[in-house]
Structures are given as structure tokens and as C-alpha cells.
Design a protein around this motif. Structure first.
Motif, PDB file in Angstrom:
ATOM      1  N   LEU A  44      -8.933  -0.732  -7.706  1.00 26.57           N
ATOM      2  CA  LEU A  44      -8.745  -0.027  -6.465  1.00 26.57           C
ATOM      3  C   LEU A  44      -7.865  -0.654  -5.467  1.00 26.57           C
ATOM      4  N   ALA A  45      -8.015  -1.903  -5.578  1.00 32.32           N
ATOM      5  CA  ALA A  45      -7.106  -2.945  -4.409  1.00 32.32           C
ATOM      6  C   ALA A  45      -5.543  -2.623  -4.827  1.00 32.32           C
ATOM      7  N   ALA A  46      -5.436  -2.744  -6.423  1.00 33.82           N
ATOM      8  CA  ALA A  46      -3.932  -2.406  -6.673  1.00 33.82           C
ATOM      9  C   ALA A  46      -3.435  -1.141  -6.518  1.00 33.82           C
ATOM     10  N   ALA A  47      -4.533   0.138  -6.565  1.00 28.50           N
ATOM     11  CA  ALA A  47      -4.165   1.293  -6.115  1.00 28.50           C
ATOM     12  C   ALA A  47      -3.942   1.515  -4.835  1.00 28.50           C
ATOM     13  N   CYS A  48      -4.745   0.927  -4.024  1.00 29.03           N
ATOM     14  CA  CYS A  48      -4.426   0.992  -2.541  1.00 29.03           C
ATOM     15  C   CYS A  48      -2.963   0.524  -2.037  1.00 29.03           C
ATOM     16  N   VAL A  49      -2.892  -0.620  -2.599  1.00 30.74           N
ATOM     17  CA  VAL A  49      -1.405  -1.198  -2.254  1.00 30.74           C
ATOM     18  C   VAL A  49      -0.336  -0.384  -2.892  1.00 30.74           C
ATOM     19  N   ALA A  50      -0.641   0.435  -4.088  1.00 30.31           N
ATOM     20  CA  ALA A  50       0.397   1.418  -4.345  1.00 30.31           C
ATOM     21  C   ALA A  50       0.780   2.238  -3.683  1.00 30.31           C
ATOM     22  N   VAL A  51      -0.377   3.161  -3.082  1.00 32.16           N
ATOM     23  CA  VAL A  51      -0.178   4.089  -2.204  1.00 32.16           C
ATOM     24  C   VAL A  51       0.393   3.863  -0.861  1.00 32.16           C
ATOM     25  N   PHE A  52      -0.046   2.565  -0.489  1.00 38.76           N
ATOM     26  CA  PHE A  52       0.496   2.083   0.805  1.00 38.76           C
ATOM     27  C   PHE A  52       2.087   1.798   0.727  1.00 38.76           C
ATOM     28  N   GLY A  53       2.274   1.335  -0.515  1.00 34.68           N
ATOM     29  CA  GLY A  53       3.877   1.058  -0.786  1.00 34.68           C
ATOM     30  C   GLY A  53       4.570   2.320  -0.794  1.00 34.68           C
ATOM     31  N   MET A  54       4.025   3.261  -1.394  1.00 27.16           N
ATOM     32  CA  MET A  54       4.832   4.613  -1.507  1.00 27.16           C
ATOM     33  C   MET A  54       5.097   5.314  -0.156  1.00 27.16           C
ATOM     34  N   LEU A  55       4.024   5.062   0.577  1.00 26.67           N
ATOM     35  CA  LEU A  55       4.194   5.543   2.195  1.00 26.67           C
ATOM     36  C   LEU A  55       5.269   4.923   2.796  1.00 26.67           C
ATOM     37  N   VAL A  56       5.281   3.587   2.665  1.00 28.08           N
ATOM     38  CA  VAL A  56       6.315   2.614   3.387  1.00 28.08           C
ATOM     39  C   VAL A  56       7.799   3.267   2.844  1.00 28.08           C
ATOM     40  N   SER A  81       8.885   4.182  -8.446  1.00 28.49           N
ATOM     41  CA  SER A  81       9.051   2.572  -8.769  1.00 28.49           C
ATOM     42  C   SER A  81       8.608   1.757  -7.703  1.00 28.49           C
ATOM     43  N   PHE A  82       8.746   2.056  -6.338  1.00 25.13           N
ATOM     44  CA  PHE A  82       8.561   1.224  -5.386  1.00 25.13           C
ATOM     45  C   PHE A  82       6.863   1.118  -5.193  1.00 25.13           C
ATOM     46  N   GLY A  83       6.304   2.347  -5.285  1.00 22.21           N
ATOM     47  CA  GLY A  83       4.882   2.350  -5.812  1.00 22.21           C
ATOM     48  C   GLY A  83       4.241   1.231  -6.828  1.00 22.21           C
ATOM     49  N   ILE A  84       5.026   1.148  -7.993  1.00 26.17           N
ATOM     50  CA  ILE A  84       4.480   0.627  -9.161  1.00 26.17           C
ATOM     51  C   ILE A  84       4.854  -0.831  -8.880  1.00 26.17           C
ATOM     52  N   GLY A  85       6.020  -1.361  -8.250  1.00 28.88           N
ATOM     53  CA  GLY A  85       6.501  -2.564  -7.859  1.00 28.88           C
ATOM     54  C   GLY A  85       5.358  -3.219  -6.989  1.00 28.88           C
ATOM     55  N   CYS A  86       4.960  -2.484  -5.992  1.00 26.43           N
ATOM     56  CA  CYS A  86       3.919  -2.735  -4.829  1.00 26.43           C
ATOM     57  C   CYS A  86       2.661  -3.013  -5.615  1.00 26.43           C
ATOM     58  N   MET A  87       2.252  -2.099  -6.521  1.00 20.08           N
ATOM     59  CA  MET A  87       0.910  -2.175  -7.342  1.00 20.08           C
ATOM     60  C   MET A  87       1.080  -3.389  -8.013  1.00 20.08           C
ATOM     61  N   LEU A  88       2.185  -3.967  -8.706  1.00 19.77           N
ATOM     62  CA  LEU A  88       2.019  -5.241  -9.641  1.00 19.77           C
ATOM     63  C   LEU A  88       1.775  -6.257  -8.493  1.00 19.77           C
ATOM     64  N   ALA A  89       2.295  -6.457  -7.520  1.00 19.41           N
ATOM     65  CA  ALA A  89       2.274  -7.273  -6.173  1.00 19.41           C
ATOM     66  C   ALA A  89       0.743  -7.303  -5.759  1.00 19.41           C
ATOM     67  N   GLY A  90       0.234  -6.047  -5.563  1.00 24.77           N
ATOM     68  CA  GLY A  90      -1.136  -6.043  -5.030  1.00 24.77           C
ATOM     69  C   GLY A  90      -2.032  -6.631  -6.127  1.00 24.77           C
ATOM     70  N   LEU A  91      -1.773  -6.271  -7.261  1.00 19.32           N
ATOM     71  CA  LEU A  91      -2.450  -6.829  -8.618  1.00 19.32           C
ATOM     72  C   LEU A  91      -2.801  -8.078  -8.704  1.00 19.32           C
ATOM     73  N   ALA A  92      -1.566  -8.889  -8.599  1.00 21.96           N
ATOM     74  CA  ALA A  92      -1.335 -10.317  -8.630  1.00 21.96           C
ATOM     75  C   ALA A  92      -2.208 -10.853  -7.389  1.00 21.96           C
ATOM     76  N   GLY A  93      -2.013 -10.349  -6.407  1.00 21.94           N
ATOM     77  CA  GLY A  93      -3.121 -10.665  -5.034  1.00 21.94           C
ATOM     78  C   GLY A  93      -4.534 -10.530  -5.306  1.00 21.94           C
ATOM     79  N   ALA A  94      -4.874  -9.486  -6.042  1.00 19.54           N
ATOM     80  CA  ALA A  94      -6.246  -9.206  -6.252  1.00 19.54           C
ATOM     81  C   ALA A  94      -6.697 -10.147  -6.989  1.00 19.54           C
ATOM     82  N   LEU A  95      -6.062 -10.215  -8.339  1.00 24.31           N
ATOM     83  CA  LEU A  95      -6.400 -11.301  -9.131  1.00 24.31           C
ATOM     84  C   LEU A  95      -6.535 -12.701  -8.699  1.00 24.31           C
ATOM     85  N   MET A  96      -5.698 -12.954  -7.962  1.00 21.21           N
ATOM     86  CA  MET A  96      -5.543 -14.491  -7.345  1.00 21.21           C
ATOM     87  C   MET A  96      -6.691 -14.823  -6.241  1.00 21.21           C
ATOM     88  N   ALA A  97      -7.147 -13.766  -5.631  1.00 18.82           N
ATOM     89  CA  ALA A  97      -7.889 -14.024  -4.229  1.00 18.82           C
ATOM     90  C   ALA A  97      -9.180 -14.485  -4.470  1.00 18.82           C
TER      91      ALA A  97
END
Lengths: 286, 244
Positions: free
Chosen positions: A68-80, A191-207
Motif C-alpha cells: 500500500l505504501a509503494a502504491a500510494c507513493v506511485a499515485v502521488f508521483g503520477m499526480l506530481v 514511468s514517473f509513477g513506477i520510478g516513484c513507486m520503486l523509491a517508495g518501496l525502498a523507503g517502506a522496506l528500510m523504515a
């Protein structure tokens, strides 16, 4: 000695996988949109913050929370991308300044809402497993495992899915891609959504391993930057090679000397590679 | 009957006019060529037709429908496919991937399969090259791949921008053969060329463009013997191309 080296290798690969996850999104966005996303660290931070809410506050299952965290970041990234970045595609300098502004705004907004302090959340797994004398913390193993699964999926997507093919086509020549009926604008959005999702995923995993706060994105962003410079800006295989290289070099120097030296050496490595191969290890000279 | 009508087309790059007051008509199933020197506005005309460049004035009518200013994907959907100048293959991808992208809007696997069969009927040799990196092939093979990619979307109109550019004489003859083959299958072909003799031999009708304006038009056989065309584009009667 062999055991020590193996241990360093395992530590390095575990860390390298997180770097790759971070750097791959960064280099994907640059490769396709020609935008240097200085807000990449903030998308990492948002992934960690989102995980804190889903996992620690709402008590969701860890894997569900990460997803869910990665998906939220992806959606937010697409909005940006849609609202703020669309007009800067291909205009590297202006785009860079825009993403810098986005980074500072996100950081400040999170600091205002949550406060500047860093908090910890409980780890989903604890303990250490021992494999032939090699120690692997379970939480790191979990992070590495999820990263491997996601990165493999991403590779297969780019290699075989029509949408992945379209992304590679736009990265190589957006006009020629448009002539095939691909809409570059739509590819930029995804692409931006997927890129942000990967960043969000890394953040969620390391949190759960590190702490969570508004400013935690800076160091991972810097690491992603090192990785893509090492590997070649815009090169996906380069991000993989660079990530593993950085992970291994850091693990090695951290073990034999200390982490400060390891950080210094990793930047020294960037300088050295830029001098010898200005386009990075796997980059194409343009 | 008129299949394609370009009316009073004007295209500008910033304040600089590239094409001015252009009028072109094409009958269904014909081969029409546009001749002119470098920078005369030939590529601009094709790019505008394909939707890559927005016109500043005029209309483009395809089969009775006004398609002026539509984006490239809408033009591909309407059966217009451009093989651009310089081929513009995805050099780092395989031939198969390039062809697959050509059928991007086709209906999934089916569209891809039938597209492949169609392309192999024109270019049997591409079949042996499927897994080769497109950028590693010879110029002639790359041109075959580029035209093949444009044919993957099953177009009604094929736009060819300088298909003979940089090719060996034997490959130019091959391109000519393929254009005839494609046209024989009922596809309207609009070809832009600097090789005037080749283009006129392939075409039913020709237009001559100089600095963005039409200066001559007529049946290709007439243009071949036109004094102005001969002097400016055919280099007199002496030179022969292996197009025939």
C-alpha cells in the motif's frame, strides 16, 4: 578470511539491492523523461512515512502495508508528474530546479504535519540466521528478498510487456515511438509513477530498520546519485552494476576501516570513474 | 476519386515558414512523390501529415475526414504510417521488438502475428534477422526493417521519407521493388526523395517543392521529361539509376 569476505559480500549485496531499487527509479525517470528527479529521496521518505501509518498505526500486515505504501507513493508521483513536471520533460535544467523545489516542499510539508523528530517502528521480523558461519539479519534478508522479487518483475515487465517495450522505445527516440502509435505523455506519466513507486518501496522496506522522519530521504538520494553516476545516467543495467558495486565497496571499507571512510571512498570511486569513463560504467557517451 | 487532400497547408517552425500554401491530392492506390532539394520542406510535409508537427494553416483531409492536427497515434489508427527520414529504428532493440512496436496499436497477439506475416511477404530476409540488434544491421537491412515496422500497423497510406538515402545501388533497386509490391497490395504510397529519377519511375504523379512552395506538378512521366526537372534534379539525361 574467506568467511569474512563472504560475510562482506552478503552484507554488500543486501545493501546493494536497496541501492538498486532506489537508483533504478531515478535512472528510469531520467532515461525516459530527461528529468533529474531531485525529489527522489522525498518519495523514499514518503514511502517510509506511509508504511509507518499502515503498519505501525493501523496495524496492517507488513506485506500489505509495504504494498500500500509503494502504491500510494506511485499515485502521488503520477499526480506530481501530471500537474508539475509534464512541461519540463526534455528540459533538463528547468526540470532539475522544479524537482528541487518539489523536494524542499515535500520535506517541509511533512515536517510541519508530523514534526521534525525521527521515530522508530517495531521490526516485522527479528533475529539472525546463520548459514555456514555467515550471519544474515532476518530483517535484511526480508528486504533483500522483496527487492529481488520486485526488481525481477520490473525486468520482465520492461523486457516482455508491451507497455515496457513502449517505455524503452520512448527512452530511445520519443518521436519514432509516437509514430508507432505510442503516446509519449502517457509513458511519462507511468514511468514517473513506477520510478516513484520503486523509491517508495525502498523507503517502506528500510523504515523498520532505520528511523522515520522528514529528512531521511537525503542520504538514500545521495546514494542513488552515486549509483547512477557509477553505472551511467539513464542506464538500467548500469544502476544494477553501480548499486552492487557501491554496496560491496561500502561493506568492505566499513568492515576493515569504518563507515566514514567507506562514504569517502564511495565518492572517491565516483570521481575516479568519471575521470576514466565520463558516461559511467554502462552509459553511452552522447 | 480523391483519397487524400492537402489544402493550403502552412507549417512554421517558430517564425520561420517551412511550407507555405501547399496543395496536394492523391487518388486511392496511387504512388505520389514529392521532389525537392534539402530543406525544401518535404520532410516537414510528411511529419505534418503523420501528426508529429502541427500545421499553422490549411487542412488535411483523409478519405473525407478532416484529420488536421491530430496526434500521431490517431493518424496510425486511421491508417497513416510514416517511415521517417534516417530510418529512426530503435537501434538497441532487436528486429522483432522493432516490428512489435510497429504493431503497438494492433489488437494484441493477433495483430502482431498477421503483421509479421505481411512484413515477411515483403521482406523474407528480415525473418532471419529477428533476434539481431537493429542497429547492428547493414543500412539496406535497416531500411527494410524501418519500412517493415511502418507496415506492421496495416496502413492504408504509407509515407516514405528518403527511403533510398545512403543505400547501395542494389539496395535502391530492392527498395523500388518493395514499394511496387506494397502499392500492388492497394496501399497508397506518398514518397519523398532526393533521388528524383527513382521517385518519378515509381510514381504516378509528382510534385516539385522549392523553399516550401510547389513549383511544378504533373504526371510522373511528364515530369521526367520536364526541362526544369531535368536540369535541376536529374542532372541531364546522361546519368542512370539502377531503379529500373
Amino acid at each position: 578470511m574467506l568467511q569474512l569476505l563472504t560475510q562482506i559480500g552478503v552484507n554488500g549485496v543486501m545493501m546493494g539491492l536497496v541501492y538498486i531499487t532506489m537508483a533504478l527509479g531515478f535512472t528510469l525517470i531520467f532515461g525516459i523523461m530527461r528529468i533529474v528527479n531531485f525529489a527522489h529521496g522525498e518519495f523514499y521518505m514518503l514511502g517510509a512515512v506511509a508504511l509507518m501509518f499502515f503498519y505501525a498505526h493501523f496495524g496492517l500486515d507488513y506485506f500489505v502495508a509495504v504494498f500500500l505504501a509503494a502504491a500510494c507513493v506511485a499515485v502521488f508521483g503520477m499526480l506530481v508528474e501530471r500537474v508539475l513536471l509534464r512541461q519540463f520533460v526534455g528540459r533538463e535544467l528547468n526540470g532539475m530546479i522544479m524537482t528541487l523545489a518539489i523536494a524542499i516542499t515535500i520535506k517541509a510539508a511533512v515536517a510541519i504535519v508530523l514534526g521534525p523528530q525521527e521515530v522508530s517502528i517495531p521490526r516485522p521480523v527479528t533475529g539472525v540466521i546463520t548459514l555456514g558461519g555467515i550471519l544474515v539479519p532476518n530483517d535484511r534478508l526480508l528486504v533483500g528478498g522483496v527487492a529481488v522479487v520486485v526488481l525481477s518483475g520490473f525486468y520482465l515487465f520492461l523486457r516482455f510487456a508491451p507497455a515496457g517495450l513502449a517505455m524503452r522505445a520512448v527512452a530511445q527516440d520519443w518521436e519514432a515511438a509516437a509514430l508507432q502509435g505510442i503516446r509519449p505523455q502517457r509513458v511519462y506519466l507511468w514511468s514517473f509513477g513506477i520510478g516513484c513507486m520503486l523509491a517508495g518501496l525502498a523507503g517502506a522496506l528500510m523504515a523498520p530498520i532505520y528511523t522515520i522522519g522528514p529528512y531521511i530521504g537525503t542520504v538514500p538520494m545521495l546514494k542513488a546519485f552515486i549509483v547512477v553516476i557509477l553505472g551511467g545516467l539513464g542506464s538500467l543495467p548500469g544502476a544494477v552494476v553501480g548499486g552492487l558495486l557501491l554496496g560491496l565497496v561500502e561493506a568492505g571499507f566499513a568492515t576493515f576501516i569504518n563507515t566514514t571512510v567507506a562514504t569517502m571512498i564511495s565518492f572517491g570511486l565516483v570521481v575516479a570513474i568519471l575521470l576514466v569513463r565520463p558516461a559511467g560504467l554502462m552509459g553511452n557517451a552522447r | 476519386m480523391t483519397f487524400i487532400r492537402i489544402e493550403n497547408l502552412g507549417v512554421r517552425y517558430g517564425p520561420i515558414p517551412a511550407v507555405t500554401d501547399l496543395n496536394i491530392e492523391m487518388a486511392k492506390g496511387s504512388v505520389v512523390c514529392m521532389l525537392g532539394a534539402n530543406g525544401a520542406g518535404k520532410s516537414t510535409t510528411l511529419r505534418t501529415f503523420a501528426g508529429l508537427t502541427k500545421p499553422f494553416a490549411g487542412r488535411i483531409v483523409l478519405d473525407g475526414e478532416d484529420v488536421t492536427g491530430l496526434p500521431p497515434d490517431e493518424m496510425v489508427r486511421r491508417g497513416v504510417s510514416l517511415s521517417p527520414e534516417g530510418r529512426r529504428l530503435f537501434a538497441d532493440m532487436t528486429v522483432a521488438e522493432n516490428l512489435k512496436l510497429g504493431a503497438y496499436l494492433g489488437s494484441g497477439r493477433q495483430g502482431w502475428k498477421s503483421g509479421m506475416e505481411r512484413v515477411f511477404s515483403y521482406f523474407p530476409r528480415l525473418g532471419e534477422r529477428l533476434h539481431q540488434r537493429a542497429g547492428s544491421m547493414s543500412g539496406g537491412e535497416q531500411q527494410m526493417c524501418a519500412i517493415g515496422r511502418a507496415m506492421m500497423s496495416n496502413p492504408r497510406v504509407l509515407l516514405l521519407d528518403e527511403p533510398s538515402l545512403g543505400l547501395a545501388p542494389i539496395m535502391i533497386a530492392e527498395v523500388a521493388r518493395i514499394v511496387r509490391h506494397i502499392n500492388a497490395d492497394g496501399i497508397t504510397v506518398f514518397i519523398v526523395e532526393q533521388n528524383a529519377r527513382l521517385a518519378l519511375k515509381l510514381s504516378d504523379y509528382g510534385y516539385l517543392l522549392e523553399t516550401g512552395r510547389l513549383v511544378r506538378e504533373g504526371p510522373a512521366s511528364k515530369l521526367l521529361t520536364d526541362e526544369h526537372v531535368q536540369a535541376a534534379y536529374l542532372g541531364g539525361l546522361a546519368s542512370e539509376t539502377p531503379a529500373d
